[in-house]
Scaffold this active site. Structure first.
Site, mmCIF file in Angstrom:
data_model
loop_
_atom_site.group_PDB
_atom_site.id
_atom_site.type_symbol
_atom_site.label_atom_id
_atom_site.label_comp_id
_atom_site.label_asym_id
_atom_site.label_seq_id
_atom_site.Cartn_x
_atom_site.Cartn_y
_atom_site.Cartn_z
ATOM 1 N NE ARG A 1 -3.711 -2.133 2.695
ATOM 2 C CZ ARG A 1 -3.513 -3.265 3.356
ATOM 3 N NH1 ARG A 1 -2.347 -3.465 3.975
ATOM 4 N NH2 ARG A 1 -4.456 -4.189 3.411
ATOM 5 C CE LYS B 1 -6.793 -0.280 4.093
ATOM 6 N NZ LYS B 1 -8.009 -0.480 3.271
ATOM 7 C CG HIS C 1 -4.534 0.702 -3.859
ATOM 8 N ND1 HIS C 1 -3.888 0.618 -2.648
ATOM 9 C CD2 HIS C 1 -5.540 -0.213 -3.800
ATOM 10 C CE1 HIS C 1 -4.487 -0.282 -1.886
ATOM 11 N NE2 HIS C 1 -5.480 -0.809 -2.559
ATOM 12 N NE ARG D 1 -3.127 -3.573 -1.350
ATOM 13 C CZ ARG D 1 -2.684 -4.384 -0.386
ATOM 14 N NH1 ARG D 1 -1.381 -4.589 -0.249
ATOM 15 N NH2 ARG D 1 -3.534 -4.974 0.427
ATOM 16 C CG HIS E 1 -6.586 -8.588 1.357
ATOM 17 N ND1 HIS E 1 -6.781 -8.990 0.052
ATOM 18 C CD2 HIS E 1 -6.336 -7.249 1.296
ATOM 19 C CE1 HIS E 1 -6.661 -7.958 -0.757
ATOM 20 N NE2 HIS E 1 -6.390 -6.889 -0.016
ATOM 21 C CE1 TYR F 1 -6.497 -7.110 -6.968
ATOM 22 C CE2 TYR F 1 -6.766 -8.049 -4.790
ATOM 23 C CZ TYR F 1 -6.489 -6.976 -5.596
ATOM 24 O OH TYR F 1 -6.202 -5.752 -5.037
#
Length: 341
Positions: free
Chosen positions: A180, A211, A280, A283, A306, A315
């Site tokens: 990120r 995150k 992004h 990414r 994630h 994806y």
């Protein structure tokens, strides 16, 4: 003789026509709520739909019940009205009936509790493999050739080598690790007591804080390692460097998110890419290309950081999109014959 006051007082909601009642509500929104003309236009369209729906079932505006509105929204959706337009429509109807309740026209708002269908989440935009490689390998032309002055040309010529080394390392690291923007910008050259993220070049790893304050370690590919070592060799010449920050601006300070975004946009344009590239997107490209090659969804989830596999599953749709294009281009049964028969 008629009372003058009765001639100017508005008619009761029951006595007003649909058009007059809607017009009075829109005037209320314009004068009292001071809504923008564009918003008034959208609400006007929504209330026009409401009026048509009522007319089809011979209903007054004040006679609408929740099951009526639910059926109308379903019908509008079936007719092709998108989730966003349906949300605006429901917002317009809900506001109208809230106002009508204050006017004494209804006892309960028939739109309360109704929700529009969820909008489909757009697929993340990713570069093709060729585009990502073109961006990473792009060597910019001499920037001093178009400088406005001799002083500017001198400065640009002096900055060009380290800017190119820095930008190359940024692109390679974003694409190699799927970081990120915030993770990339918080990287320090080495681990330290105050480091949020750092590099371990000997171990070919980047340690980042993602995150939810979750740490993860991601491998660094050979191309990115080579680019990073080239950048670190020229980084030391910048004075004064802002402590241990890996990526620095012209002033020797830690690069900001806006600077990164603008620089990447410029690089993509210079490389001739036909799309707006942002951090992004690299990414997304990392995830999509890795999934196409490996098919290992769990591994991609871990590398991206994630928390839930459902976030990574988007994806697989990109991967299917890629496979569909390959099929359409290569399979003899994919292309329909032109003409009849």
């Amino acid at each position: 003789m008629a009372d003058p006051a009765s001639e100017t007082a508005p008619a009761s909601p029951e006595a007003e026509t649909k058009a007059a009642l809607i017009a009075r509500h829109l005037e209320h929104l314009r004068v009292q709520r001071r809504l923008a003309e564009s918003t008034l236009g959208m609400y006007g369209d929504a209330l026009a739909r409401l009026s048509v729906c009522c007319a089809r079932e011979s209903l007054a505006l004040g006679e609408v019940k929740p099951h009526h509105a639910r059926g109308w929204i379903a019908r509008l959706h079936a007719q092709g009205l998108g989730p966003r337009s349906l949300a605006i429509t429901l917002s317009g109807w809900r506001g109208f009936y809230r106002w009508l309740g204050r006017e004494g026209g209804i006892a309960a708002n028939p739109i309360d509790g109704l929700k529009p269908p969820k909008a489909a989440k757009p697929l993340p935009k990713a570069l093709s493999v060729d585009q990502a490689v073109a961006l990473a390998e792009h060597a910019p032309r001499d920037p001093s050739a178009h400088a406005a002055s001799a002083a500017a040309a001198t400065r640009l010529a002096r900055e060009a080598p380290w800017l190119q080394a820095r930008d190359h390392a940024i692109v390679e690291l974003l694409y190699s690790c799927g970081l990120r923007s915030a993770e990339l910008l918080s990287l320090d050259v080495v681990a330290g007591p105050d480091a949020i993220g750092w590099l371990d070049l000997d171990g070919a790893e980047a340690h980042v804080l993602g995150k939810g304050s979750k740490r993860r370690t991601v491998p660094i590919g050979q191309a990115a390692l080579t680019a990073l070592r080239a950048w670190l060799a020229v980084r030391e010449a910048l004075t004064p460097p802002d402590g241990p920050a890996l990526f620095l601006s012209r002033l020797g300070r830690r690069l900001t998110a806006m600077q990164l975004r603008n620089r990447l946009k410029q690089l993509a344009q210079a490389a001739g890419l036909p799309t707006h590239v942002h951090p992004h997107m690299l990414r997304h490209s990392f995830a999509s290309h890795l999934l196409q090659s490996s098919g290992d969804l769990r591994a991609v989830q871990e590398l991206l950081g994630h928390a839930h596999i459902s976030t990574t599953q988007v994806y697989t749709r990109l991967d299917f999109q890629h496979l569909a294009k390959v099929y359409d281009a290569a399979h003899p049964r994919a292309r329909r014959k032109s003409g009849g028969g």
